[in-house]
Design a protein around this motif. Structure first.
Motif, PDB file in Angstrom:
ATOM      1  N   SER A 173      35.507  -2.130   9.566  1.00  0.00           N
ATOM      2  CA  SER A 173      34.745  -2.262   8.332  1.00  0.00           C
ATOM      3  C   SER A 173      33.375  -1.645   8.528  1.00  0.00           C
ATOM      4  CB  SER A 173      34.605  -3.735   7.955  1.00  0.00           C
ATOM      5  OG  SER A 173      33.836  -4.430   8.933  1.00  0.00           O
ATOM      6  N   LEU A 183      40.318  -3.934  11.520  1.00  0.00           N
ATOM      7  CA  LEU A 183      41.389  -4.155  10.560  1.00  0.00           C
ATOM      8  C   LEU A 183      42.652  -3.504  11.103  1.00  0.00           C
ATOM      9  CD1 LEU A 183      38.594  -3.879   8.866  1.00  0.00           C
ATOM     10  CD2 LEU A 183      40.098  -3.732   6.921  1.00  0.00           C
ATOM     11  N   SER A 185      45.703  -1.802  10.514  1.00  0.00           N
ATOM     12  CA  SER A 185      46.455  -1.073   9.491  1.00  0.00           C
ATOM     13  C   SER A 185      47.855  -0.813  10.019  1.00  0.00           C
ATOM     14  CB  SER A 185      45.759   0.242   9.154  1.00  0.00           C
ATOM     15  OG  SER A 185      46.481   0.965   8.195  1.00  0.00           O
ATOM     16  N   GLU A 314      40.406  -3.094   3.526  1.00  0.00           N
ATOM     17  CA  GLU A 314      41.453  -4.114   3.579  1.00  0.00           C
ATOM     18  C   GLU A 314      42.604  -3.834   2.618  1.00  0.00           C
ATOM     19  OE1 GLU A 314      37.565  -6.023   4.857  1.00  0.00           O
ATOM     20  OE2 GLU A 314      38.231  -4.544   3.385  1.00  0.00           O
ATOM     21  N   MET A 373      46.073  -5.209   4.156  1.00  0.00           N
ATOM     22  CA  MET A 373      46.089  -5.275   5.622  1.00  0.00           C
ATOM     23  C   MET A 373      46.819  -6.533   6.093  1.00  0.00           C
ATOM     24  SD  MET A 373      42.351  -6.821   6.653  1.00  0.00           S
ATOM     25  CE  MET A 373      41.836  -8.440   6.037  1.00  0.00           C
ATOM     26  N   TYR A 376      42.317  -9.410  10.028  1.00  0.00           N
ATOM     27  CA  TYR A 376      41.315  -8.945  10.989  1.00  0.00           C
ATOM     28  C   TYR A 376      41.806  -9.284  12.389  1.00  0.00           C
ATOM     29  CZ  TYR A 376      38.314  -8.754   6.859  1.00  0.00           C
ATOM     30  OH  TYR A 376      37.792  -8.484   5.626  1.00  0.00           O
ATOM     31  N   THR A 383      40.136 -14.046   8.808  1.00  0.00           N
ATOM     32  CA  THR A 383      41.375 -13.685   8.119  1.00  0.00           C
ATOM     33  C   THR A 383      41.763 -14.770   7.132  1.00  0.00           C
ATOM     34  OG1 THR A 383      42.143 -12.368   9.996  1.00  0.00           O
ATOM     35  CG2 THR A 383      43.814 -13.126   8.434  1.00  0.00           C
TER      36      THR A 383
END
Length: 516
Positions: A173, A183, A185, A314, A373, A376, A383
């Motif tokens: 982020s 994050l 992905s 996100e 996502m 975290y 999260t």
């Protein structure tokens, strides 16, 4: 796994596309040779083999720090095909942020641009004992990955079998409200981002796309859509307003992606009117809020070619869209909108207890769907907060009009509480932007003994124009009341930006809090 009905993810889509139409021009770094689809396919193969020969295969975390160059794209493709985990570091980031990414992501190898980032790579290696380095180009610090790749002969691309929840990228982020968060992905997110960009974005029939954002980040997101649509991509080393204007004219560019601060820089360039931009069919813009006044100016001077996308790391790039024909230059509220939700996601404005709010009432943009996502990494509490009530909470507060258009009025964490009143800086910024002398503005809250927070506006003036600070304060007071008017205004030559082009309000708050 059911091979008959199994979903294809990005590695297979990429390999399939690169195996077709191999003589078609695809990508060119300005001043360099044009690479065909076949050329890009062969380089992806060479980089896969080179990385594999070094033991950097499935699951390894490959950090990247580089300016725009073709190797960035070859590496990104190779990461998908290995499959490894990509950890890109923003080329405009500071040392502390880069160090945080390397250590937090537990990067196995840092690949760096020898021409631009040798000093930073050396400093990171000194700070992280045992950090392995590879270079794009000759370097005393590390083996040249580009030269190693060149020693391999291209082979057929064989995409790996991956699952939708396999991590392909650790993004971070922007860090505007604290340390950047990792994050995770996954393949599912990447697939749905591409599908939504293909279905909801307004592309020219054959894109001639100009990339002037980092290829390690937003620029690379445009590659597969351009590839699948039979287009070509011209890459600039970095954003330079005059070079962008010249390139659009010379190469008859018909689409580009810009953040608002880039659009302001183009409009404010003293030579803007000398260039022919009539080839532009679509200007994609997003990543931060754009002044409705400047957007109207851009439409009037460039044409009705602007399409806005809204998302966040996100839930990338495709939560809402404001299409070209929906930009009504006579409606400032419409120009302040981020558009309507795409039909592939469930989007609501939620208030207290995660309940939907009525039209016209402020609520937080919350999202459900396959774009989101997985959370975290290693931050379960954050999260859980982000996914409270079974929704992704964006942190953006918006209102919805009867037509379904969402208008973001601010970030929840940017809201100012002054004298017990809630003030949304975005609304104040939009009013100040109405003044013809104002080019850019950022509104923040600064500590105050009496009110808790006082409203401060940081203003960049247009070239050769001036205005009295009290006039701007009275302008806001007339529209929103004195309690929402700035208590002070600072005129500055520029507003600090995060690496992704957003006004860095965290930096502004830190700077001006020292004056209190």
């Amino acid at each position: 796994m059911d091979a008959l009905h199994r979903t294809l993810y990005v590695p297979e889509i990429l390999a399939n596309a690169l195996n077709q139409d191999e003589t078609r021009p695809l990508i060119q770094l300005l001043g360099g040779p044009m690479m065909t689809v076949g050329d890009v396919r062969d380089e992806a193969s060479r980089f896969v083999q080179a990385l594999s020969s070094l033991g950097l295969g499935k699951g390894k975390r490959l950090g990247l720090l580089s300016a725009n160059r073709p190797e960035v794209l070859h590496l990104a493709n190779a990461v998908q095909l290995l499959p490894a985990i990509y950890v890109p570091m923003h080329p405009l980031g500071g040392f502390d942020d880069h160090l945080h990414v390397v250590t937090d992501a537990q990067v196995d190898v840092l690949i760096f641009d020898a021409e631009r980032y040798a000093d930073r790579a050396k400093a990171l290696a000194e700070a992280v004992p045992g950090l392995r380095l590879l270079a794009f180009g000759g370097s005393e610090l590390a083996q040249d990955l580009s030269a190693l790749a060149a020693t391999f002969s291209p082979q057929q691309l064989v995409p790996p079998l991956v699952d939708g929840d396999d991590i392909v990228r650790l993004g971070y982020s922007g860090g505007t409200t604290g340390k950047p968060k990792a994050l995770a992905s996954v393949q599912r997110t990447g697939l749905h981002t591409i599908q939504l960009m293909m279905s909801e974005w307004e592309w020219p029939s054959q894109p001639r796309f100009l990339c002037c954002t980092p290829l390690s980040h937003a620029g690379a997101a445009m590659f597969i859509p351009v590839l699948l649509r039979g287009g070509t991509m011209l890459v600039l080393p970095a954003f330079n307003p005059e070079q962008v204007l010249h390139t659009i004219q010379e190469y008859r560019i018909n689409t580009i992606m810009l953040v608002p601060t880039m659009i302001y820089a183009l409009l404010d360039h003293p030579r803007f009117d000398e260039f022919d931009l009539s080839s532009l069919e679509t200007v994609f813009y997003g990543a931060s809020a754009m002044s409705p006044v400047r957007l109207k100016e851009a439409i009037e001077r460039i044409g009705p070619v602007f399409m806005q996308f809204y998302g966040q790391a996100e839930a990338p790039m495709c939560v809402t869209v404001l299409r070209k024909h929906e930009h009504d230059v006579n409606d400032p509220k419409r120009l302040a909108s981020c558009g309507r939700p795409v039909p592939w996601l469930h989007v609501e404005l939620l208030g207290a207890n995660n309940q939907p709010v009525a039209d016209g009432e402020p609520g937080e943009i919350c999202v459900r769907g396959p774009l989101i996502m997985n959370g975290y990494r290693d931050l379960p509490e954050l999260t859980a907060q982000a996914f409270d009530g079974g929704w992704l909470h964006s942190g953006d507060v918006a209102v919805r009009d009867p037509g379904g258009f969402l208008r973001i009025i601010d970030r929840t964490k940017d809201m100012i509480v002054t004298g017990g009143f809630n003030v949304y800086p975005r609304e104040i910024e939009d009013i100040l932007s109405l003044h013809p002398a104002v080019s850019q503005v950022a509104v923040i809250g600064v500590p105050h003994e009496k009110w808790g927070e006082a409203i401060k506006a940081v203003v960049v003036l247009r070239r050769e124009k001036g205005v009295d600070a009290q006039d701007l304060i009275e302008m806001v007071a007339a529209k929103k009341g004195s309690f929402q008017a700035p208590k002070s205004i600072e005129f500055v030559p520029s507003i600090p930006q995060t690496p992704v082009g957003k006004p860095d309000k965290k930096a502004l708050r830190e700077w001006y809090s020292k004056e209190v």
